[in-house]
Design an enzyme around this catalytic site. Structure first.
Site, PDB file in Angstrom:
ATOM      1  N   SER A 147       0.847  -1.197   0.000  1.00  9.46           N
ATOM      2  CA  SER A 147       0.000   0.000   0.000  1.00  9.46           C
ATOM      3  C   SER A 147       0.874   1.236   0.000  1.00  9.46           C
ATOM      4  O   SER A 147       1.991   1.213   0.543  1.00  9.46           O
ATOM      5  CB  SER A 147      -0.883   0.008   1.255  1.00  9.46           C
ATOM      6  N   TYR A 161      -2.244  -1.159  10.365  1.00  5.03           N
ATOM      7  CA  TYR A 161      -2.429  -1.630   8.986  1.00  5.03           C
ATOM      8  C   TYR A 161      -1.263  -1.155   8.111  1.00  5.03           C
ATOM      9  O   TYR A 161      -0.663  -1.957   7.375  1.00  5.03           O
ATOM     10  CB  TYR A 161      -3.766  -1.088   8.447  1.00  5.03           C
TER      11      TYR A 161
HETATM   12  N1  LIG Z   1      -8.429   0.062  -2.108  1.00  6.36           N
HETATM   13  C1  LIG Z   1      -7.327   0.711  -1.814  1.00  6.36           C
HETATM   14  O1  LIG Z   1      -7.280   1.957  -1.898  1.00  6.36           O
HETATM   15  C2  LIG Z   1      -6.079  -0.011  -1.386  1.00  6.36           C
HETATM   16  C3  LIG Z   1      -4.911   0.736  -1.265  1.00  6.36           C
HETATM   17  C4  LIG Z   1      -3.742   0.097  -0.905  1.00  6.36           C
HETATM   18  C5  LIG Z   1      -3.734  -1.252  -0.669  1.00  6.36           C
HETATM   19  N2  LIG Z   1      -4.894  -1.957  -0.766  1.00  6.36           N
HETATM   20  C6  LIG Z   1      -4.807  -3.394  -0.525  1.00  6.36           C
HETATM   21  O2  LIG Z   1      -5.263  -4.072  -1.680  1.00  6.36           O
HETATM   22  C7  LIG Z   1      -5.773  -5.356  -1.317  1.00  6.36           C
HETATM   23  C8  LIG Z   1      -7.142  -5.521  -1.915  1.00  6.36           C
HETATM   24  O3  LIG Z   1      -7.962  -4.485  -1.419  1.00  6.36           O
HETATM   25  P1  LIG Z   1      -9.319  -4.013  -2.124  1.00  6.36           P
HETATM   26  O4  LIG Z   1      -9.312  -2.544  -2.167  1.00  6.36           O
HETATM   27  O5  LIG Z   1      -9.558  -4.785  -3.345  1.00  6.36           O
HETATM   28  O6  LIG Z   1     -10.314  -4.402  -0.929  1.00  6.36           O
HETATM   29  P2  LIG Z   1     -11.630  -5.239  -0.847  1.00  6.36           P
HETATM   30  O7  LIG Z   1     -12.506  -4.932  -2.016  1.00  6.36           O
HETATM   31  O8  LIG Z   1     -12.110  -4.947   0.525  1.00  6.36           O
HETATM   32  O9  LIG Z   1     -11.135  -6.776  -0.971  1.00  6.36           O
HETATM   33  C9  LIG Z   1     -10.402  -7.362   0.070  1.00  6.36           C
HETATM   34  C10 LIG Z   1     -10.287  -8.846  -0.176  1.00  6.36           C
HETATM   35  O10 LIG Z   1      -9.618  -9.443   0.954  1.00  6.36           O
HETATM   36  C11 LIG Z   1     -10.463 -10.471   1.480  1.00  6.36           C
HETATM   37  N3  LIG Z   1     -10.421 -10.609   2.926  1.00  6.36           N
HETATM   38  C12 LIG Z   1     -10.728  -9.689   3.875  1.00  6.36           C
HETATM   39  N4  LIG Z   1     -10.701 -10.242   5.087  1.00  6.36           N
HETATM   40  C13 LIG Z   1     -10.365 -11.553   4.921  1.00  6.36           C
HETATM   41  C14 LIG Z   1     -10.185 -12.662   5.794  1.00  6.36           C
HETATM   42  N5  LIG Z   1     -10.360 -12.543   7.129  1.00  6.36           N
HETATM   43  N6  LIG Z   1      -9.845 -13.850   5.287  1.00  6.36           N
HETATM   44  C15 LIG Z   1      -9.676 -14.015   3.953  1.00  6.36           C
HETATM   45  N7  LIG Z   1      -9.849 -13.007   3.055  1.00  6.36           N
HETATM   46  C16 LIG Z   1     -10.183 -11.786   3.547  1.00  6.36           C
HETATM   47  C17 LIG Z   1     -11.867 -10.018   1.117  1.00  6.36           C
HETATM   48  O11 LIG Z   1     -12.771 -11.100   1.235  1.00  6.36           O
HETATM   49  P3  LIG Z   1     -14.238 -10.882   1.904  1.00  6.36           P
HETATM   50  O12 LIG Z   1     -15.160 -10.627   0.746  1.00  6.36           O
HETATM   51  O13 LIG Z   1     -14.509 -12.160   2.634  1.00  6.36           O
HETATM   52  O14 LIG Z   1     -14.153  -9.703   2.833  1.00  6.36           O
HETATM   53  C18 LIG Z   1     -11.655  -9.511  -0.295  1.00  6.36           C
HETATM   54  O15 LIG Z   1     -11.622 -10.570  -1.202  1.00  6.36           O
HETATM   55  C19 LIG Z   1      -5.736  -5.409   0.204  1.00  6.36           C
HETATM   56  O16 LIG Z   1      -4.560  -6.087   0.609  1.00  6.36           O
HETATM   57  C20 LIG Z   1      -5.646  -3.944   0.608  1.00  6.36           C
HETATM   58  O17 LIG Z   1      -5.041  -3.786   1.855  1.00  6.36           O
HETATM   59  C21 LIG Z   1      -6.063  -1.378  -1.140  1.00  6.36           C
END
Ligand SMILES: NC(=O)c1ccc[n+]([C@@H]2O[C@H](COP(=O)([O-])OP(=O)(O)OC[C@H]3O[C@@H](n4cnc5c(N)ncnc54)[C@H](OP(=O)(O)O)[C@@H]3O)[C@@H](O)[C@H]2O)c1
Length: 256
Positions: A147, A161
């Site tokens: 991130s 985080y």
């Molecule tokens: N969006 C941003 O701006 C951003 C920025 C920097 C980094 N990131 C990183 O990018 C990655 C993807 O994020 P995203 O934005 O696509 O978020 P998202 O739409 O919230 O997706 C998160 C994914 O992680 C899974 N997950 C969450 N809790 C879990 C658990 N306890 N066990 C197994 N799987 C779990 C979720 O499954 P469920 O459907 O079961 O919750 C979902 O498939 C993450 O690592 C996040 O930290 C995101």
């Protein structure tokens, strides 16, 4: 889009692939000919995108669920991978989330453990358990999601985080050096502020608009902006001489 045969015949594992960035990464790997084991998240929801079910029916995608916060969650996913693949060419450790915003003085032991277990420990465990299969892969690659907050520190309430993402970033660099003699590359994609469910939960529209104004390219990112970076870093043909790097995908939000 990359060439539709770029990952033909390759076995790819994507965690957190049920929505957001991971879902788009899984879609683009499938579009480029890979067989993809898609870890959807904690559960197999019924409202999956049609392309996933189609790919599953055609034997190109394997859909599974595992809660990384439950005991044995990562190992159950590893079992699912082993039951489908004899080798793994690409591992994308992407599952994770902020869990909540925890002001430093109010953070409980449980909050701390939860954020670390999900975003940090699960990546170490998943990597360790996949190494035997990666060693059997062709030009294997690991791509970890970190991130912008790993370098910039994150916004209030996200300190643990953000620190877990910095851990994964440094862990990946150390691993890149350690595994290079075996031909396994390790890199990270570092998303900026990407419009997914993530921010629906943790950021107000006002906060997002204020962030947008700081982004030189003038808009928040989309999952579609991030996914090609994962495919690039996973492909021996495109990035075979790149390892131990963090590719920032943020519209210029961090230029340093
Ligand atoms: N969006 C941003 O701006 C951003 C920025 C920097 C980094 N990131 C990183 O990018 C990655 C993807 O994020 P995203 O934005 O696509 O978020 P998202 O739409 O919230 O997706 C998160 C994914 O992680 C899974 N997950 C969450 N809790 C879990 C658990 N306890 N066990 C197994 N799987 C779990 C979720 O499954 P469920 O459907 O079961 O919750 C979902 O498939 C993450 O690592 C996040 O930290 C995101």
């Amino acid at each position: 889009m990359y060439h539709p045969a770029l990952f033909k015949g390759m076995n790819v594992v994507v965690t957190g692939g049920g929505r957001g960035i991971g879902l788009e990464v899984a879609r683009q790997f499938l579009d480029c000919g890979a067989r993809v084991l898609v870890h959807l998240g904690r559960t197999i929801a019924s409202d999956r995108p049609e392309f996933l079910d189609l790919a599953a029916a055609e034997g190109r995608a394997f859909l599974t669920a595992a809660d990384f916060l439950s005991d044995g969650g990562v190992e159950s996913l590893a079992d699912a991978v082993r039951s489908r693949f004899d080798s793994v060419d690409v591992l994308v450790n992407n599952a994770g989330t902020m869990v909540g915003r925890f002001p430093a003085g109010e953070l409980t032991d449980d909050d701390y453990r939860t954020v670390v277990k999900l975003n940090q420990t699960s990546v170490v465990e998943m990597t360790r358990t996949m190494l035997p299969l990666l060693r059997k892969g062709t030009h294997p690659a690991i791509v970890n999601t970190v991130s912008i907050s790993a370098r910039a520190g994150g916004s209030p309430g996200s300190s643990i985080y953000s620190a877990t993402k910095a851990f994964v970033s440094t862990y990946s660099k150390a691993l890149a050096r350690e595994l290079a003699p075996e031909g396994i590359r390790v890199n990270c994609v570092s998303p900026g502020t990407i419009a997914t469910d993530f921010h629906e939960r943790y950021s107000t529209p006002e906060k997002l608009e204020a962030t947008r104004k700081t982004i030189p390219l003038g808009r928040l990112g989309m999952a579609e902006d991030c996914a090609p970076a994962y495919l690039f870093l996973a492909s021996h043909a495109l990035s075979g001489y790149i390892t131990g790097q963090v590719l920032e995908v943020n519209g210029g939000q961090l230029i340093a």
